[in-house]
Enzyme design. Sequence first.
Site, PDB file in Angstrom:
ATOM      1  CG  ASP A  56      -6.128   1.021   5.918  1.00 52.08           C
ATOM      2  OD1 ASP A  56      -6.534   0.405   6.921  1.00 52.08           O
ATOM      3  OD2 ASP A  56      -6.717   0.999   4.826  1.00 52.08           O
ATOM      4  CG  HIS A  60      -3.793  -2.406   4.342  1.00 51.82           C
ATOM      5  ND1 HIS A  60      -4.025  -3.729   4.613  1.00 51.82           N
ATOM      6  CD2 HIS A  60      -5.008  -1.869   4.036  1.00 51.82           C
ATOM      7  CE1 HIS A  60      -5.323  -3.985   4.484  1.00 51.82           C
ATOM      8  NE2 HIS A  60      -5.934  -2.877   4.121  1.00 51.82           N
TER       9      HIS A  60
HETATM   10 ZN    ZN Z   1      -8.186  -0.738   6.696  1.00 50.90          ZN
END
Ligand code: ZN
Length: 213
Positions: A56, A60
């Site tokens: 991530d 995000h």
């Molecule tokens: Zn993720």
Amino acid sequence: MKFNNIIDISRRIYPGMVLWPGDAGVQINRQASIKSGDICNLSSINMGLHTGTHIDAPLHFIDEGEDVSSRNLSRFMGFAKVFELNVKECITADDIKSLSIDEDDIVLFKTVNGLIPEEADFVKYYVYIDASAAKWLIDKKVKTVGIDYLSVDNFYLEDSPVHRIFLSQGVGIIEGLQLKDVKEGRYFLSCLPLRIDGVDGCPVRAVLVEIEE
Ligand SMILES: [Zn+2]
């Protein structure tokens, strides 16, 4: 120091694999095929960027945050510590305070999540990291945190506090690791994302290399 065996800690990517609820499913398209008279086999893929084992990026959860291609790759390649925790529900600060976690560490948590078969449907009661542990890891100034199911956060907390704690400090997140065959210890980790501009996550081929010191 010697580098030995390579352990694959990535999930396989295939149509029908387990996904975070609502994520785009995996479709692999054979655009050209030798069997049908084409000169070569040529495929494309459609899938969410948080499919399987993935990282991530701050983008995000933070709209002005760093995207995948801007991330410092030292968060996803380097020496890493695998800790096995026998917790049932979540990882709290108390569960990790006694571990040898230092500044700039890449820490990967192996939990009972590894007992969930890879082909099983999505499980809501996976072991997650709670905010107390996340804050403790931030105070320790770790580089990256990895876990062996599809989120670092509790499924039932819609505001994803642990993602926000890590990503607001630039800490790397690796989700969906497959650690069931890995023993606790120190390894060399490689899990580099593709250099895709402007995206919030990316699947990775995560491997641990056994080291002899
Ligand atoms: Zn993720």
